[in-house]
Design a protein around this motif. Structure first.
Motif, PDB file in Angstrom:
ATOM      1  N   ALA A   1       0.842  -1.197   0.000  1.00  3.77           N
ATOM      2  CA  ALA A   1       0.000   0.000   0.000  1.00  3.77           C
ATOM      3  C   ALA A   1       0.873   1.241   0.000  1.00  3.77           C
ATOM      4  O   ALA A   1       1.922   1.280   0.648  1.00  3.77           O
ATOM      5  CB  ALA A   1      -0.926   0.015   1.216  1.00  3.77           C
ATOM      6  N   GLY A   2       0.436   2.239  -0.759  1.00  6.36           N
ATOM      7  CA  GLY A   2       1.168   3.503  -0.811  1.00  6.36           C
ATOM      8  C   GLY A   2       0.238   4.652  -1.151  1.00  6.36           C
ATOM      9  O   GLY A   2      -0.802   4.454  -1.781  1.00  6.36           O
ATOM     10  N   ARG A   3       0.631   5.840  -0.701  1.00  8.67           N
ATOM     11  CA  ARG A   3      -0.157   7.031  -1.027  1.00  8.67           C
ATOM     12  C   ARG A   3       0.775   8.223  -1.156  1.00  8.67           C
ATOM     13  O   ARG A   3       1.650   8.444  -0.314  1.00  8.67           O
ATOM     14  CB  ARG A   3      -1.199   7.308   0.057  1.00  8.67           C
ATOM     15  N   GLY A   4       0.608   8.980  -2.221  1.00  2.93           N
ATOM     16  CA  GLY A   4       1.428  10.158  -2.446  1.00  2.93           C
ATOM     17  C   GLY A   4       1.066  11.285  -1.489  1.00  2.93           C
ATOM     18  O   GLY A   4      -0.067  11.390  -1.017  1.00  2.93           O
ATOM     19  N   SER A   5       2.024  12.145  -1.233  1.00  2.00           N
ATOM     20  CA  SER A   5       1.805  13.226  -0.270  1.00  2.00           C
ATOM     21  C   SER A   5       0.822  14.273  -0.775  1.00  2.00           C
ATOM     22  O   SER A   5       0.289  15.055   0.016  1.00  2.00           O
ATOM     23  CB  SER A   5       3.140  13.898   0.070  1.00  2.00           C
ATOM     24  N   ARG A   6       0.533  14.284  -2.080  1.00  2.00           N
ATOM     25  CA  ARG A   6      -0.413  15.259  -2.637  1.00  2.00           C
ATOM     26  C   ARG A   6      -1.754  14.627  -3.009  1.00  2.00           C
ATOM     27  O   ARG A   6      -2.559  15.244  -3.698  1.00  2.00           O
ATOM     28  CB  ARG A   6       0.196  15.932  -3.869  1.00  2.00           C
ATOM     29  N   ASP A   7      -2.004  13.430  -2.539  1.00  4.70           N
ATOM     30  CA  ASP A   7      -3.245  12.739  -2.880  1.00  4.70           C
ATOM     31  C   ASP A   7      -4.369  13.181  -1.947  1.00  4.70           C
ATOM     32  O   ASP A   7      -4.315  12.957  -0.734  1.00  4.70           O
ATOM     33  CB  ASP A   7      -3.041  11.221  -2.770  1.00  4.70           C
ATOM     34  N   TRP A   8      -5.430  13.782  -2.526  1.00  2.00           N
ATOM     35  CA  TRP A   8      -6.546  14.273  -1.718  1.00  2.00           C
ATOM     36  C   TRP A   8      -7.281  13.165  -0.979  1.00  2.00           C
ATOM     37  O   TRP A   8      -7.987  13.430   0.002  1.00  2.00           O
ATOM     38  CB  TRP A   8      -7.541  15.044  -2.575  1.00  2.00           C
ATOM     39  N   ILE A   9      -7.111  11.925  -1.403  1.00  2.00           N
ATOM     40  CA  ILE A   9      -7.869  10.847  -0.763  1.00  2.00           C
ATOM     41  C   ILE A   9      -7.435  10.611   0.682  1.00  2.00           C
ATOM     42  O   ILE A   9      -8.137   9.941   1.440  1.00  2.00           O
ATOM     43  CB  ILE A   9      -7.777   9.554  -1.595  1.00  2.00           C
ATOM     44  N   ALA A  10      -6.304  11.197   1.053  1.00  2.00           N
ATOM     45  CA  ALA A  10      -5.874  11.106   2.455  1.00  2.00           C
ATOM     46  C   ALA A  10      -6.893  11.742   3.397  1.00  2.00           C
ATOM     47  O   ALA A  10      -6.938  11.417   4.594  1.00  2.00           O
ATOM     48  CB  ALA A  10      -4.522  11.791   2.625  1.00  2.00           C
ATOM     49  N   HIS A  11      -7.724  12.640   2.882  1.00  2.00           N
ATOM     50  CA  HIS A  11      -8.690  13.350   3.732  1.00  2.00           C
ATOM     51  C   HIS A  11     -10.034  12.645   3.814  1.00  2.00           C
ATOM     52  O   HIS A  11     -10.943  13.123   4.508  1.00  2.00           O
ATOM     53  CB  HIS A  11      -8.886  14.767   3.190  1.00  2.00           C
ATOM     54  N   VAL A  12     -10.190  11.523   3.120  1.00  2.00           N
ATOM     55  CA  VAL A  12     -11.439  10.771   3.191  1.00  2.00           C
ATOM     56  C   VAL A  12     -11.492  10.032   4.528  1.00  2.00           C
ATOM     57  O   VAL A  12     -10.533   9.334   4.885  1.00  2.00           O
ATOM     58  CB  VAL A  12     -11.536   9.769   2.023  1.00  2.00           C
ATOM     59  N   PRO A  13     -12.569  10.170   5.292  1.00  2.00           N
ATOM     60  CA  PRO A  13     -12.656   9.486   6.588  1.00  2.00           C
ATOM     61  C   PRO A  13     -12.593   7.968   6.419  1.00  2.00           C
ATOM     62  O   PRO A  13     -13.291   7.405   5.575  1.00  2.00           O
ATOM     63  CB  PRO A  13     -14.023   9.917   7.124  1.00  2.00           C
ATOM     64  N   HIS A  14     -11.761   7.309   7.182  1.00  2.00           N
ATOM     65  CA  HIS A  14     -11.613   5.853   7.091  1.00  2.00           C
ATOM     66  C   HIS A  14     -12.514   5.185   8.124  1.00  2.00           C
ATOM     67  O   HIS A  14     -12.059   4.695   9.159  1.00  2.00           O
ATOM     68  CB  HIS A  14     -10.144   5.454   7.254  1.00  2.00           C
ATOM     69  N   VAL A  15     -13.791   5.199   7.814  1.00  2.00           N
ATOM     70  CA  VAL A  15     -14.798   4.603   8.684  1.00  2.00           C
ATOM     71  C   VAL A  15     -15.652   3.652   7.856  1.00  2.00           C
ATOM     72  O   VAL A  15     -15.660   3.700   6.630  1.00  2.00           O
ATOM     73  CB  VAL A  15     -15.692   5.688   9.323  1.00  2.00           C
ATOM     74  N   ARG A  16     -16.353   2.768   8.546  1.00  2.00           N
ATOM     75  CA  ARG A  16     -17.303   1.877   7.881  1.00  2.00           C
ATOM     76  C   ARG A  16     -18.486   1.678   8.821  1.00  2.00           C
ATOM     77  O   ARG A  16     -18.326   1.255   9.965  1.00  2.00           O
ATOM     78  CB  ARG A  16     -16.656   0.532   7.537  1.00  2.00           C
ATOM     79  N   PHE A  17     -19.671   2.020   8.331  1.00  2.00           N
ATOM     80  CA  PHE A  17     -20.870   1.924   9.165  1.00  2.00           C
ATOM     81  C   PHE A  17     -22.061   1.588   8.272  1.00  2.00           C
ATOM     82  O   PHE A  17     -22.302   2.250   7.255  1.00  2.00           O
ATOM     83  CB  PHE A  17     -21.125   3.242   9.902  1.00  2.00           C
ATOM     84  N   ALA A  18     -22.777   0.530   8.627  1.00  2.00           N
ATOM     85  CA  ALA A  18     -23.976   0.117   7.895  1.00  2.00           C
ATOM     86  C   ALA A  18     -23.699  -0.053   6.405  1.00  2.00           C
ATOM     87  O   ALA A  18     -24.528   0.306   5.567  1.00  2.00           O
ATOM     88  CB  ALA A  18     -25.098   1.128   8.119  1.00  2.00           C
TER      89      ALA A  18
END
Length: 328
Positions: free
Chosen positions: A257-274
């Motif tokens: 797994a990897g993510r670039g420092s300029r990737d906006w997806i870093a701000h997506v909440p990492h939650v799972r509900f229903a």
């Protein structure tokens, strides 16, 4: 004063999370709206329904390429006749030069395609790219550009390499109810798994097979049961997988797994509900994936020529990546 600050912190975190979501939506909404595609007329699909394009043996591959090219040309002509000149132009662009190698093609709706770069029959390093949301025939050139860049990067070190661009599913729109659930991914996994099972019959004996999975495509890969031919599964620009740990994925492959420092997806909440959201961040050490360095990549930059992320992905495919590589 101190207690007042403590009371305000949860609200502040919530506001920041909501703001991040709104910012991400503002960035991707114009792209999503631009890529919405109504139904388009097209000939019968070619190559889907038999493992998403993987034939029984290598002898049939050239015939499949020829038939699929004819299918793309037919779809372009039908789109033109139906008053869809922009779709027709996109389809003609896919076959420019006459040397494209499609294992499968379906021009209906958003469209699906499976394209090969390199020579499968002699390749012992084979990569399958799985794209994320908003990937359609109308945005296909972005996806193809990444596949070409990876193939060129691999061939510099290992000529017997091949890349398969697998748009074998109806990818969700970035701004849509389906993009936050695993529904489309589960459907895609049922197509991808048999394709991966049949693909080794078209390659050099004992070929290493790697899955490179971008954005929502990482959700697809994480839901796909893989056989022993798949040695590496790489999740990049991932919103999560729906699983709490790499060990829970239905694969025996090494999971990266990897993510670039300029990737906006870093701000997506990492939650799972229903059933909404995808849970644990794959780059979180708690997930248990092997980290790779992605440099300063933005969300759509991982396969751009000359980037650190492309070098890292190529190293994983070639089997030369250092396990201790870090994010960054």
């Amino acid at each position: 004063m101190t207690s007042s600050r403590k009371r305000r912190r949860p609200a502040g975190r919530l506001r920041r999370t909501l703001l991040a979501s709104l910012v991400a939506g503002a960035v991707v909404l114009p792209l999503s709206a631009a890529t919405a595609v109504p139904d388009a007329p097209a000939p019968a699909a070619i190559g889907f329904g038999d493992g998403s394009g993987a034939g029984a043996d290598a002898a049939a591959v050239q015939e499949r390429y020829t038939a699929a090219l004819a299918g793309v040309a037919g779809a372009a002509a039908m789109a033109e006749d139906a008053g869809r000149p922009e779709r027709a132009a996109k389809l003609r662009e896919m076959t420019a030069g006459g040397s494209a190698q499609f294992l499968a093609f379906d021009g209906h709706g958003k469209g699906r395609a499976v394209e090969v770069f390199g020579r499968l029959a002699t390749a012992d390093r084979v990569t399958v790219l799985v794209p994320g949301s908003d990937t359609t025939l109308d945005t296909y050139q972005r996806f193809r550009a990444g596949a070409v860049a990876l193939q060129q990067r691999l061939e510099r070190e290992h000529p017997e390499s091949a890349v398969v661009a697998w748009l074998g599913y109806d990818a969700p729109g970035t701004v849509s109810p389906t993009v936050a659930t695993t529904g489309r991914a589960d459907e895609a996994a049922r197509e991808l798994a048999p394709f991966l099972d049949r693909l080794p019959a078209l390659t050099a004996p004992g070929a290493r097979l790697s899955l490179l999975c971008h954005s929502y495509g990482s959700v697809v890969c994480a839901r796909t049961r893989t056989g022993p031919a798949v040695t590496d599964m790489v999740l990049y620009g991932s919103p999560g997988t729906g699983a709490g740990a790499a060990a829970a994925l239905p694969t025996g492959a090494r999971v990266w797994a990897g993510r670039g420092s300029r990737d906006w997806i870093a701000h997506v909440p990492h939650v799972r509900f229903a059933g909404i959201g995808f849970g644990t961040d794959p780059v979180d050490p708690a997930f248990g994936a092997r980290p790779f360095a992605a440099g300063a990549a933005g969300h759509s930059d991982y396969l751009k020529p000359g980037t650190r992320s492309l070098d890292s992905l190529a190293a994983i495919v070639l089997g030369t990546a250092a396990p201790e590589a870090s994010h960054g």
